[in-house]
Design an enzyme around this catalytic site. Structure first.
Site, PDB file in Angstrom:
ATOM      1  N   HIS A   1     -24.968   0.539 -23.687  1.00 41.11           N
ATOM      2  CA  HIS A   1     -25.586   1.722 -23.092  1.00 41.11           C
ATOM      3  C   HIS A   1     -26.642   1.322 -22.077  1.00 41.11           C
TER       4      HIS A   1
ATOM      5  N   TYR B   1      -0.007   4.355  -3.802  1.00 38.60           N
ATOM      6  CA  TYR B   1      -1.234   3.558  -3.784  1.00 38.60           C
ATOM      7  C   TYR B   1      -1.817   3.488  -2.362  1.00 38.60           C
TER       8      TYR B   1
ATOM      9  N   CYS C   1      -4.496  -6.415  -0.616  1.00 36.94           N
ATOM     10  CA  CYS C   1      -5.611  -6.230  -1.555  1.00 36.94           C
ATOM     11  C   CYS C   1      -6.980  -6.543  -0.945  1.00 36.94           C
TER      12      CYS C   1
ATOM     13  N   CYS D   1      -1.367 -10.045   0.203  1.00 38.31           N
ATOM     14  CA  CYS D   1      -2.632  -9.748  -0.477  1.00 38.31           C
ATOM     15  C   CYS D   1      -3.836 -10.164   0.367  1.00 38.31           C
TER      16      CYS D   1
ATOM     17  N   GLU E   1      -5.258   5.155  -0.928  1.00 32.43           N
ATOM     18  CA  GLU E   1      -6.365   4.211  -0.690  1.00 32.43           C
ATOM     19  C   GLU E   1      -6.801   4.233   0.781  1.00 32.43           C
TER      20      GLU E   1
ATOM     21  N   LYS F   1      -8.105  -4.402   2.100  1.00 30.82           N
ATOM     22  CA  LYS F   1      -8.211  -3.030   1.542  1.00 30.82           C
ATOM     23  C   LYS F   1      -9.486  -2.872   0.718  1.00 30.82           C
TER      24      LYS F   1
ATOM     25  N   GLU G   1     -18.610   2.323 -21.816  1.00 30.11           N
ATOM     26  CA  GLU G   1     -18.863   2.684 -23.217  1.00 30.11           C
ATOM     27  C   GLU G   1     -18.196   4.004 -23.581  1.00 30.11           C
TER      28      GLU G   1
HETATM   29  P1  FAD Z   1       3.691 -11.753  -0.357  1.00 24.80           P
HETATM   30  O1  FAD Z   1       2.265 -11.905  -0.739  1.00 24.80           O
HETATM   31  O2  FAD Z   1       4.068 -10.597   0.450  1.00 24.80           O
HETATM   32  O3  FAD Z   1       4.137 -13.117   0.335  1.00 24.80           O
HETATM   33  C1  FAD Z   1       5.404 -13.325   0.892  1.00 24.80           C
HETATM   34  C2  FAD Z   1       5.277 -14.272   2.069  1.00 24.80           C
HETATM   35  O4  FAD Z   1       6.572 -14.748   2.421  1.00 24.80           O
HETATM   36  C3  FAD Z   1       4.729 -13.582   3.322  1.00 24.80           C
HETATM   37  O5  FAD Z   1       3.762 -14.399   3.944  1.00 24.80           O
HETATM   38  C4  FAD Z   1       5.962 -13.435   4.208  1.00 24.80           C
HETATM   39  O6  FAD Z   1       5.646 -13.364   5.566  1.00 24.80           O
HETATM   40  C5  FAD Z   1       6.715 -14.699   3.838  1.00 24.80           C
HETATM   41  N1  FAD Z   1       8.155 -14.654   4.110  1.00 24.80           N
HETATM   42  C6  FAD Z   1       8.979 -13.614   3.978  1.00 24.80           C
HETATM   43  N2  FAD Z   1      10.245 -13.985   4.256  1.00 24.80           N
HETATM   44  C7  FAD Z   1      10.201 -15.294   4.557  1.00 24.80           C
HETATM   45  C8  FAD Z   1      11.180 -16.257   4.913  1.00 24.80           C
HETATM   46  N3  FAD Z   1      12.473 -15.940   4.963  1.00 24.80           N
HETATM   47  N4  FAD Z   1      10.775 -17.524   5.179  1.00 24.80           N
HETATM   48  C9  FAD Z   1       9.468 -17.869   5.101  1.00 24.80           C
HETATM   49  N5  FAD Z   1       8.505 -17.004   4.765  1.00 24.80           N
HETATM   50  C10 FAD Z   1       8.865 -15.732   4.482  1.00 24.80           C
HETATM   51  N6  FAD Z   1      -1.864  -5.719  -5.351  1.00 24.80           N
HETATM   52  C11 FAD Z   1      -2.849  -5.767  -6.271  1.00 24.80           C
HETATM   53  O7  FAD Z   1      -2.663  -6.366  -7.330  1.00 24.80           O
HETATM   54  N7  FAD Z   1      -4.066  -5.168  -6.039  1.00 24.80           N
HETATM   55  C12 FAD Z   1      -4.329  -4.513  -4.897  1.00 24.80           C
HETATM   56  O8  FAD Z   1      -5.434  -3.994  -4.730  1.00 24.80           O
HETATM   57  C13 FAD Z   1      -3.319  -4.454  -3.915  1.00 24.80           C
HETATM   58  N8  FAD Z   1      -3.562  -3.822  -2.748  1.00 24.80           N
HETATM   59  C14 FAD Z   1      -2.592  -3.819  -1.784  1.00 24.80           C
HETATM   60  C15 FAD Z   1      -2.866  -3.166  -0.593  1.00 24.80           C
HETATM   61  C16 FAD Z   1      -1.914  -3.115   0.396  1.00 24.80           C
HETATM   62  C17 FAD Z   1      -2.222  -2.420   1.690  1.00 24.80           C
HETATM   63  C18 FAD Z   1      -0.652  -3.753   0.187  1.00 24.80           C
HETATM   64  C19 FAD Z   1       0.395  -3.744   1.276  1.00 24.80           C
HETATM   65  C20 FAD Z   1      -0.365  -4.402  -0.991  1.00 24.80           C
HETATM   66  C21 FAD Z   1      -1.336  -4.426  -2.006  1.00 24.80           C
HETATM   67  N9  FAD Z   1      -1.101  -5.049  -3.225  1.00 24.80           N
HETATM   68  C22 FAD Z   1      -2.076  -5.078  -4.174  1.00 24.80           C
HETATM   69  C23 FAD Z   1       0.206  -5.667  -3.522  1.00 24.80           C
HETATM   70  C24 FAD Z   1       0.169  -7.190  -3.321  1.00 24.80           C
HETATM   71  O9  FAD Z   1      -0.301  -7.497  -2.033  1.00 24.80           O
HETATM   72  C25 FAD Z   1       1.561  -7.764  -3.522  1.00 24.80           C
HETATM   73  O10 FAD Z   1       2.037  -7.373  -4.790  1.00 24.80           O
HETATM   74  C26 FAD Z   1       1.584  -9.287  -3.451  1.00 24.80           C
HETATM   75  O11 FAD Z   1       1.070  -9.755  -2.238  1.00 24.80           O
HETATM   76  C27 FAD Z   1       3.019  -9.783  -3.630  1.00 24.80           C
HETATM   77  O12 FAD Z   1       3.062 -11.189  -3.555  1.00 24.80           O
HETATM   78  P2  FAD Z   1       4.410 -11.943  -3.194  1.00 24.80           P
HETATM   79  O13 FAD Z   1       4.140 -13.387  -3.414  1.00 24.80           O
HETATM   80  O14 FAD Z   1       5.548 -11.330  -3.878  1.00 24.80           O
HETATM   81  O15 FAD Z   1       4.654 -11.667  -1.646  1.00 24.80           O
HETATM   82  P1  NAP Z   2       4.481   3.626  -3.244  1.00 30.02           P
HETATM   83  O1  NAP Z   2       3.340   3.501  -4.180  1.00 30.02           O
HETATM   84  O2  NAP Z   2       5.857   3.441  -3.736  1.00 30.02           O
HETATM   85  O3  NAP Z   2       4.361   5.064  -2.549  1.00 30.02           O
HETATM   86  C1  NAP Z   2       5.218   5.483  -1.538  1.00 30.02           C
HETATM   87  C2  NAP Z   2       4.892   6.916  -1.172  1.00 30.02           C
HETATM   88  O4  NAP Z   2       5.637   7.280  -0.013  1.00 30.02           O
HETATM   89  C3  NAP Z   2       5.262   7.908  -2.255  1.00 30.02           C
HETATM   90  O5  NAP Z   2       4.309   8.940  -2.256  1.00 30.02           O
HETATM   91  C4  NAP Z   2       6.631   8.420  -1.784  1.00 30.02           C
HETATM   92  O6  NAP Z   2       6.904   9.719  -2.202  1.00 30.02           O
HETATM   93  C5  NAP Z   2       6.433   8.426  -0.291  1.00 30.02           C
HETATM   94  N1  NAP Z   2       7.679   8.303   0.458  1.00 30.02           N
HETATM   95  C6  NAP Z   2       8.675   7.419   0.256  1.00 30.02           C
HETATM   96  N2  NAP Z   2       9.632   7.585   1.197  1.00 30.02           N
HETATM   97  C7  NAP Z   2       9.219   8.585   1.996  1.00 30.02           C
HETATM   98  C8  NAP Z   2       9.766   9.196   3.140  1.00 30.02           C
HETATM   99  N3  NAP Z   2      10.923   8.800   3.652  1.00 30.02           N
HETATM  100  N4  NAP Z   2       9.073  10.194   3.732  1.00 30.02           N
HETATM  101  C9  NAP Z   2       7.882  10.592   3.233  1.00 30.02           C
HETATM  102  N5  NAP Z   2       7.315  10.057   2.144  1.00 30.02           N
HETATM  103  C10 NAP Z   2       7.973   9.057   1.542  1.00 30.02           C
HETATM  104  O7  NAP Z   2       4.350   2.618  -2.027  1.00 30.02           O
HETATM  105  P2  NAP Z   2       3.089   2.112  -1.237  1.00 30.02           P
HETATM  106  O8  NAP Z   2       1.925   3.048  -1.358  1.00 30.02           O
HETATM  107  O9  NAP Z   2       3.609   1.805   0.126  1.00 30.02           O
HETATM  108  O10 NAP Z   2       2.708   0.780  -1.985  1.00 30.02           O
HETATM  109  C11 NAP Z   2       3.670  -0.277  -2.182  1.00 30.02           C
HETATM  110  C12 NAP Z   2       3.315  -1.100  -3.387  1.00 30.02           C
HETATM  111  O11 NAP Z   2       2.175  -1.898  -3.105  1.00 30.02           O
HETATM  112  C13 NAP Z   2       2.924  -0.271  -4.614  1.00 30.02           C
HETATM  113  O12 NAP Z   2       4.039  -0.030  -5.428  1.00 30.02           O
HETATM  114  C14 NAP Z   2       1.908  -1.114  -5.321  1.00 30.02           C
HETATM  115  O13 NAP Z   2       2.490  -1.825  -6.381  1.00 30.02           O
HETATM  116  C15 NAP Z   2       1.390  -2.070  -4.276  1.00 30.02           C
HETATM  117  N6  NAP Z   2      -0.021  -1.732  -4.015  1.00 30.02           N
HETATM  118  C16 NAP Z   2      -0.930  -1.901  -5.013  1.00 30.02           C
HETATM  119  C17 NAP Z   2      -2.246  -1.535  -4.800  1.00 30.02           C
HETATM  120  C18 NAP Z   2      -3.270  -1.704  -5.893  1.00 30.02           C
HETATM  121  O14 NAP Z   2      -3.021  -2.432  -6.821  1.00 30.02           O
HETATM  122  N7  NAP Z   2      -4.414  -1.063  -5.789  1.00 30.02           N
HETATM  123  C19 NAP Z   2      -2.623  -0.997  -3.595  1.00 30.02           C
HETATM  124  C20 NAP Z   2      -1.678  -0.836  -2.606  1.00 30.02           C
HETATM  125  C21 NAP Z   2      -0.368  -1.207  -2.833  1.00 30.02           C
HETATM  126  P3  NAP Z   2       7.855  10.040  -3.472  1.00 30.02           P
HETATM  127  O15 NAP Z   2       6.964   9.920  -4.676  1.00 30.02           O
HETATM  128  O16 NAP Z   2       8.350  11.386  -3.215  1.00 30.02           O
HETATM  129  O17 NAP Z   2       8.948   8.987  -3.479  1.00 30.02           O
END
Ligand code: FAD
Ligand code: NAP
Length: 537
Positions: free
Chosen positions: A510, A243, A108, A103, A247, A111, A515
């Site tokens: 408003h 997503y 997040c 995140c 985005e 982004k 609203e």
């Molecule tokens: P993470 O935050 O991924 O943390 C896991 C940590 O564990 C990482 O630092 C990793 O390197 C570490 N790790 C992994 N394996 C090991 C190991 N074996 N030993 C030690 N460390 C390890 N969510 C929202 O709610 N709003 C958003 O707007 C949003 N935007 C997103 C945009 C993008 C581009 C992406 C990729 C994700 C977004 N998400 C968003 C999703 C959100 O980031 C994740 O849901 C959240 O970070 C998950 O938290 P987590 O604690 O499960 O894992």
């Molecule tokens: P995602 O939402 O699961 O979308 C993956 C996309 O890739 C789908 O359109 C999928 O198509 C396509 N796809 C999957 N495999 C493919 C392949 N082999 N070739 C071509 N297209 C393929 O995953 P994501 O966008 O990577 O995001 C991951 C997670 O991060 C999300 O589930 C979300 O929870 C979190 N996230 C949250 C936010 C937010 O809160 N604003 C922002 C970013 C990320 P199909 O539909 O056909 O499977």
């Protein structure tokens, strides 16, 4: 009910003042506890189960991201001795980052900042019609934006480390793997370490997947790389329309780059498809290109430095074009393979990657999991944080409150945002039958859009409700500026069993866009025109 501070005190007292007898009793209780019990036993393990000295830690957390850090901080506040392991494996092109997880570093936060940068570009344009004198040569610097975002991230990394130190959470910068069910092994700069603990929390999150096509790994990037990219992205093709795909395409176009999204099936699968369609239309109007029902075939680097990307459509026809960047946004892989879960006896879910858990408890009773690593749970930061905190309270604070994964609100930060909570129209129809569902909908005109004459054709909202009685609301869907801010409050209302009756009797503020939810009165079934007559009708 005592406050958490008081609970922390009572926990401390219990653990510090435990008598020899109590200690023995607790230990024998634990001995009788099966190591590999069935899923389904709730994680309501109270503080009195903890006996000091038996293990190095009360809790070892693997993964210092949203969920892991929240749980670790809450657990130490409740008196537990906690260590957090966090380690980032560099991306295929070598991008790495600091403590805090996805995140903060590559999710997040960067982004939202890029989204904001793109929105400001729009605002500069709008500002002229509001009387601001702005020259025609407005330009954007990718380098300045990237550096500002990276500086912010570094400051958050630093603050996180300080916070852990202050809260007495031991931070270990090392990759954790299970040696056995009560030992995690790691290698740090200081050498190999074995950490034993009463409880473990797996919070390792995930990393982006790459398409299995020639050139993807060599020349492709993902969301792990885009926010720190050391060159301008230029003309970009984004594979995936979830997503992240939408985005990224949205902010790249907003920052002035040519952006194309390749969709395999439908955009935003799992979301209300009428709303997803509107989002795509809106992005198209803003200049984002879409390739529907296409799959990438190969990526090749040309002598010019450009990438030749080939793809096929539904009819197996092949196409290609040159791009500066190809970004894969095709979902994320949970980082479980690296954990040697078999050494601890933790089972992987049917998808072969994630961990199935009931109330965050895995099939091994003292090993828990939160966040993106969980099977069939929303991959969202607040979900990971909330589940982590509640778990820590159950483990160390005598709480019995479990995480509720239903009706979690979310927003897709596309140029015009889409926020929703509850179920989609299609799920409602499937679950309750079309005759038992009422869908209220309407287009609306944000006041701010009038002077710059911005298009209002995609400003739309709908309320999905049961048809009978007061019409319990099942889902709220909103497309418009600040959709995340709008939907957040209504999410609380939905948790309190919001009805259409209650929405309609709520007096609006408003002129706002939120609203509009209090003004809905046209049902889809009526066939009436959902377009607004005037701003104040
Ligand atoms: P993470 O935050 O991924 O943390 C896991 C940590 O564990 C990482 O630092 C990793 O390197 C570490 N790790 C992994 N394996 C090991 C190991 N074996 N030993 C030690 N460390 C390890 N969510 C929202 O709610 N709003 C958003 O707007 C949003 N935007 C997103 C945009 C993008 C581009 C992406 C990729 C994700 C977004 N998400 C968003 C999703 C959100 O980031 C994740 O849901 C959240 O970070 C998950 O938290 P987590 O604690 O499960 O894992
Ligand atoms: P995602 O939402 O699961 O979308 C993956 C996309 O890739 C789908 O359109 C999928 O198509 C396509 N796809 C999957 N495999 C493919 C392949 N082999 N070739 C071509 N297209 C393929 O995953 P994501 O966008 O990577 O995001 C991951 C997670 O991060 C999300 O589930 C979300 O929870 C979190 N996230 C949250 C936010 C937010 O809160 N604003 C922002 C970013 C990320 P199909 O539909 O056909 O499977």
């Amino acid at each position: 009910m005592p406050c958490w501070g008081c609970r922390a005190k009572s926990y401390n007292t219990k653990s510090v003042q435990k008598t020899g007898n109590e200690k023995n009793k607790n230990q024998s209780n634990l001995k009788n506890k099966p190591e590999n019990n069935e899923l389904g036993c709730a994680a309501n393990i109270s503080a009195k189960n903890i006996s000091a000295g038996e293990y190095d830690y009360d809790l070892v957390v693997i993964g210092g991201g949203s969920g892991g850090l929240a749980a670790a901080k809450e657990a130490t506040a409740l008196g537990a001795k906690v260590a957090v392991l966090d380690y980032v494996t560099p991306s295929p092109i070598g991008t790495k980052w600091g403590l805090g997880g996805t995140c903060v570093n590559v999710g997040c936060i960067p982004k939202k900042l890029m989204h904001q940068a793109a929105l400001l570009g729009e605002s500069i344009h709008d500002a002229k019609s509001y009387g601001w004198q702005i020259g025609d040569n407005v330009s954007h610097s990718w380098e300045s934006l990237r550096d500002a975002i990276q500086a912010h991230i570094k400051s958050v990394n630093w603050v996180t480390r300080v916070e852990l130190r202050d809260k007495k959470v031991e931070y270990i910068n090392g990759l954790g793997t299970f040696k056995d069910a009560h030992t995690v092994q790691t290698v740090t700069k200081q050498g190999e370490r074995n950490l034993t603990a009463r409880y473990f929390l797996i919070a390792v999150g995930g990393r982006p997947k790459y398409s299995n096509i020639p050139g993807a790994l060599e020349y492709g990037i993902t969301s792990d790389d885009i926010f720190s990219l050391n060159r301008v992205p230029g003309k970009t093709i984004i594979v995936g329309a979830g997503y992240i795909g939408l985005e990224c395409a949205g902010f790249l176009k907003g920052l002035g780059y040519d952006a194309t999204v390749m969709i395999r099936s439908v955009p935003l699968r799992g979301f209300d498809q009428q709303m997803a369609g509107i989002i795509v239309e809106e992005m198209r109007d803003k200049g984002v290109k879409f390739l529907h029902k296409c799959l990438p075939k190969s990526v090749e680097k040309l002598d010019s430095g450009k990438l030749k990307v080939s793809w096929v459509n539904e009819a197996s026809e092949e196409f290609n074009d040159e791009f500066d960047t190809i970004l894969f946004a095709i979902g994320r892989r949970a980082l479980t393979k690296e954990l040697n879960l078999e050494n601890a006896g933790v089972k992987i879910a049917g998808d072969g990657e994630k961990i199935d858990a009931v109330n965050e408890q895995t099939n091994v009773s003292h090993i828990f999991a939160v966040g993106d690593v969980l099977y069939k749970k929303p991959e969202l930061t607040p979900v990971a944080i909330h589940a982590g905190r509640l778990l820590a309270r159950r483990l160390f604070g005598n709480s019995t409150i479990n995480m509720d994964y239903d009706n979690v609100a979310t927003t897709i930060f596309t140029p015009l945002e889409y926020g929703c909570v509850g179920i989609s129209e299609e799920v409602a129809i499937k679950r309750y039958g079309e005759d038992n569902i009422e869908v209220y909908h309407g287009y609306y005109k944000p006041t701010e859009f009038f002077i710059p004459q911005k298009s209002i054709v995609h400003c739309y909202l709908k309320v999905v409700a049961l048809r009978e009685g007061d019409q319990k609301v099942l889902g709220l869907h909103f497309i418009g500026p600040q959709a995340g801010e709008v939907i957040q409050g209504f999410a609380a209302a939905l948790k309190c069993n919001l009805t259409v009756n209650a929405l309609m009797s709520t007096v609006g503020i408003h002129p706002t866009i939120a609203e509009e939810f209090t003004r809905i009165n046209i049902t889809k079934r009526s066939g009436k025109d959902p377009n607004p007559a005037s701003c104040c009708s």
